[in-house]
Design an enzyme around this catalytic site. Structure first.
Site, PDB file in Angstrom:
ATOM      1  N   ASN A   1     -11.849  -8.539  -3.441  1.00  0.00           N
ATOM      2  CA  ASN A   1     -11.757  -7.505  -4.476  1.00  0.00           C
ATOM      3  C   ASN A   1     -11.641  -6.134  -3.804  1.00  0.00           C
ATOM      4  OD1 ASN A   1     -14.533  -6.452  -3.991  1.00  0.00           O
ATOM      5  ND2 ASN A   1     -15.039  -8.554  -4.599  1.00  0.00           N
TER       6      ASN A   1
ATOM      7  N   ASP B   1     -17.356 -14.148  -7.620  1.00  0.00           N
ATOM      8  CA  ASP B   1     -18.009 -15.101  -8.529  1.00  0.00           C
ATOM      9  C   ASP B   1     -17.441 -16.501  -8.349  1.00  0.00           C
ATOM     10  OD1 ASP B   1     -19.734 -13.284  -9.816  1.00  0.00           O
ATOM     11  OD2 ASP B   1     -18.065 -12.501 -10.998  1.00  0.00           O
TER      12      ASP B   1
ATOM     13  N   LYS C   1      -1.877 -23.866   6.561  1.00  0.00           N
ATOM     14  CA  LYS C   1      -1.307 -22.903   5.608  1.00  0.00           C
ATOM     15  C   LYS C   1      -0.630 -23.649   4.448  1.00  0.00           C
ATOM     16  CE  LYS C   1       2.001 -19.214   5.255  1.00  0.00           C
ATOM     17  NZ  LYS C   1       3.242 -18.689   5.790  1.00  0.00           N
TER      18      LYS C   1
ATOM     19  N   PHE D   1     -26.017  -4.190  -9.393  1.00  0.00           N
ATOM     20  CA  PHE D   1     -24.935  -3.288  -9.786  1.00  0.00           C
ATOM     21  C   PHE D   1     -24.051  -4.018 -10.785  1.00  0.00           C
ATOM     22  CE2 PHE D   1     -24.431   0.728  -7.406  1.00  0.00           C
ATOM     23  CZ  PHE D   1     -25.622   0.677  -6.705  1.00  0.00           C
TER      24      PHE D   1
ATOM     25  N   LYS E   1     -27.161  -8.677 -17.996  1.00  0.00           N
ATOM     26  CA  LYS E   1     -27.340  -9.110 -16.596  1.00  0.00           C
ATOM     27  C   LYS E   1     -28.751  -8.764 -16.112  1.00  0.00           C
ATOM     28  CE  LYS E   1     -22.547  -7.997 -15.700  1.00  0.00           C
ATOM     29  NZ  LYS E   1     -21.619  -7.087 -15.011  1.00  0.00           N
TER      30      LYS E   1
ATOM     31  N   LYS F   1     -30.962 -11.945 -14.950  1.00  0.00           N
ATOM     32  CA  LYS F   1     -31.269 -12.098 -13.515  1.00  0.00           C
ATOM     33  C   LYS F   1     -32.679 -11.599 -13.158  1.00  0.00           C
ATOM     34  CE  LYS F   1     -26.388 -11.797 -12.306  1.00  0.00           C
ATOM     35  NZ  LYS F   1     -25.437 -11.814 -11.200  1.00  0.00           N
TER      36      LYS F   1
HETATM   37  N1  CTP Z   1     -24.006 -10.913  -7.617  1.00  0.00           N
HETATM   38  C1  CTP Z   1     -24.665 -11.838  -6.840  1.00  0.00           C
HETATM   39  N2  CTP Z   1     -24.093 -13.050  -6.586  1.00  0.00           N
HETATM   40  C2  CTP Z   1     -22.904 -13.366  -7.092  1.00  0.00           C
HETATM   41  C3  CTP Z   1     -22.233 -12.431  -7.916  1.00  0.00           C
HETATM   42  C4  CTP Z   1     -22.815 -11.209  -8.148  1.00  0.00           C
HETATM   43  O1  CTP Z   1     -25.759 -11.548  -6.358  1.00  0.00           O
HETATM   44  N3  CTP Z   1     -22.370 -14.535  -6.822  1.00  0.00           N
HETATM   45  C5  CTP Z   1     -24.672  -9.619  -7.878  1.00  0.00           C
HETATM   46  C6  CTP Z   1     -23.849  -8.404  -7.523  1.00  0.00           C
HETATM   47  O2  CTP Z   1     -24.096  -7.977  -6.214  1.00  0.00           O
HETATM   48  C7  CTP Z   1     -24.313  -7.396  -8.545  1.00  0.00           C
HETATM   49  C8  CTP Z   1     -24.659  -8.232  -9.746  1.00  0.00           C
HETATM   50  O3  CTP Z   1     -24.901  -9.543  -9.255  1.00  0.00           O
HETATM   51  O4  CTP Z   1     -25.467  -6.708  -8.126  1.00  0.00           O
HETATM   52  C9  CTP Z   1     -23.529  -8.291 -10.716  1.00  0.00           C
HETATM   53  O5  CTP Z   1     -23.780  -9.284 -11.603  1.00  0.00           O
HETATM   54  P1  CTP Z   1     -22.604 -10.236 -12.160  1.00  0.00           P
HETATM   55  O6  CTP Z   1     -23.136 -10.964 -13.343  1.00  0.00           O
HETATM   56  O7  CTP Z   1     -22.021 -11.061 -11.122  1.00  0.00           O
HETATM   57  O8  CTP Z   1     -21.610  -9.164 -12.566  1.00  0.00           O
HETATM   58  P2  CTP Z   1     -20.145  -9.314 -12.730  1.00  0.00           P
HETATM   59  O9  CTP Z   1     -19.503 -10.037 -11.588  1.00  0.00           O
HETATM   60  O10 CTP Z   1     -19.670  -7.950 -13.023  1.00  0.00           O
HETATM   61  O11 CTP Z   1     -20.181 -10.261 -14.015  1.00  0.00           O
HETATM   62  P3  CTP Z   1     -18.969 -10.717 -14.862  1.00  0.00           P
HETATM   63  O12 CTP Z   1     -17.977 -11.178 -13.866  1.00  0.00           O
HETATM   64  O13 CTP Z   1     -19.535 -11.805 -15.682  1.00  0.00           O
HETATM   65  O14 CTP Z   1     -18.569  -9.518 -15.645  1.00  0.00           O
END
Ligand code: CTP
Length: 397
Positions: free
Chosen positions: A209, A278, A288, A323, A337, A341
């Site tokens: 990203n 995610d 490849k 975040f 969230k 969490k």
């Molecule tokens: N985070 C984490 N582990 C993951 C994904 C995210 O610890 N596998 C943490 C990020 O560092 C951030 C927070 O979780 O602090 C964000 O939460 P998340 O639900 O993952 O947010 P988004 O990715 O924005 O959610 P969504 O894709 O559902 O909008």
């Protein structure tokens, strides 16, 4: 971070004098008031006028300069300074400082100073390693001088070895660390994550990203400057590693999970600023992947939720901060969230807002806790870091 701090910069005789100009400029850029004292010999390498232009103050060389204001200049400069940094410090001035000699403006002022004293030696390797020099440095250490060890590398004299003056950026980092903040986070262990993760598809490709790591790095730097023991678990970024922080490099979400869970238990505060993927490809191809005639489908699977895991294992008194980046329904989505969490705070921003988001030096965030939402104005990422740390430190008390 150096706003309104008074820095006395001593410049002695070495080819590294050219770096002192960069140092003076960087100090001024970060808000410090800078006055320069040079040894007579240093003026052979660089003109006082250079420093006068950079600092907008008269550069002092001669103790008996008739243009002095009617006050005892070396004493008034010593009183004025929050820190006296001598960079480059040549063998001669280091010997004078160690033995209390005072035969020019630089050494006289040093003797009159009781502020923070920092020296950045620069000389030929054999001079540096000479027992007389090592003895002088040992004496200075016992008198609370901070010695910024020279680096190894190619020297201007044509040899290779230890003796290169510490880089100006690092000297400024040290001054910020020393003077930038009170040490209100001393004794706290803070774990910060930053940057993106990379999820391998095949030996050439990965999913990632736009995160650059700036917000997490700012948090780590400010927390360390406020006295905390900081571990920064960082995904791949192009940023310079912050000084006075223990950095752990990771690439994938799984590696970040391993590194964070290893250090989380002993952390008082955990701040997950990383943009963790995610999803990752279900399998990583050994070779490849070649293109096909028709559309291709990449099967994905969920990565482990690092913060979710920490939320489940949270011990009493530990503070967890996440975040959240959103493009719509920012507060509602982020609050979900926070609750899911088991977090104490979530820092939310709207990617569509000007000055917020990836790669910028500024951010516009809303701090969300169980008690309510607090919207901060447009701030630099370091200022945002200060605000976040203020709130988290209050929660710890
Ligand atoms: N985070 C984490 N582990 C993951 C994904 C995210 O610890 N596998 C943490 C990020 O560092 C951030 C927070 O979780 O602090 C964000 O939460 P998340 O639900 O993952 O947010 P988004 O990715 O924005 O959610 P969504 O894709 O559902 O909008």
């Amino acid at each position: 971070m150096l706003k309104a701090k008074n820095i006395l910069l001593g410049v002695s005789s070495s080819i590294a004098c050219y770096k002192s100009a960069v140092l003076a400029r960087e100090l001024v850029r970060r808000g410090a008031n800078v006055q320069v004292i040079m040894t007579q010999n240093a003026t052979q390498f660089i003109a006082p006028l250079t420093f006068e232009q950079l600092t907008k103050h008269r550069c002092i060389v001669d103790t008996f300069d008739r243009n002095h204001e009617i006050r005892v200049e070396h004493v008034s400069l010593a009183d004025w300074a929050d820190a006296f940094v001598v960079a480059p410090a040549d063998a001669n001035v280091l010997a004078k400082f160690a033995h209390g000699l005072a035969d020019d403006m630089l050494s006289t002022t040093m003797l009159a100073c009781d502020c923070e004293k920092i020296v950045a030696p620069a000389m030929n390797t054999r001079m540096y390693e000479n027992p007389a020099m090592q003895y002088n440095l040992a004496v200075l250490k016992t008198r609370n001088f901070c010695i910024l060890e020279p680096e190894e590398g190619e020297l201007a004299c044509g040899t290779t070895g230890k003796g290169r003056m510490e880089e100006p950026e690092r000297i400024v980092d040290y001054l910020e660390y020393l003077l930038g903040y009170g040490k209100d986070l001393k004794g706290k262990n803070i774990l910060v994550t930053a940057g993106p993760t990379r999820e391998a598809v095949d030996p050439v490709r990965f999913l990632t990203n736009h995160s650059t790591g700036k917000m997490g790095y700012a948090l780590a730097k400010v927390a360390a400057a406020r006295g905390a023991e900081v571990i920064l678990v960082t995904g791949p970024t192009s940023l310079e590693k912050p000084s006075y922080v223990t950095c752990v490099d990771v690439v994938s979400a799984e590696e970040m999970y391993q590194a964070v869970t290893e250090h989380a238990a002993e952390s008082d505060i955990v701040i997950m600023a990383a943009a963790v993927a995610d999803y990752r490809p279900k399998t990583v191809a050994d070779n490849k992947i070649k293109k096909q005639e028709n559309d291709s489908v990449l099967e994905l699977t969920r990565t482990k939720d690092i913060l979710g895991t920490l939320g489940e294992r949270k011990r009493p008194g530990q503070i967890l901060c996440g975040f959240s980046m959103e493009t719509e329904h920012m507060v509602e989505n982020s609050r979900k969230k926070l609750e899911k969490k088991n977090l104490d705070m979530i820092v939310a921003n709207n990617l569509k807002q000007v000055g917020a988001g990836f790669g910028t030096d500024t951010n516009v965030v809303t701090l969300i806790t169980a008690q309510g939402d607090e919207e901060l104005p447009l701030l630099s990422k370091e200022e945002v870091a200060e605000q976040i740390l203020d709130r988290l430190a209050e929660m710890r008390q």
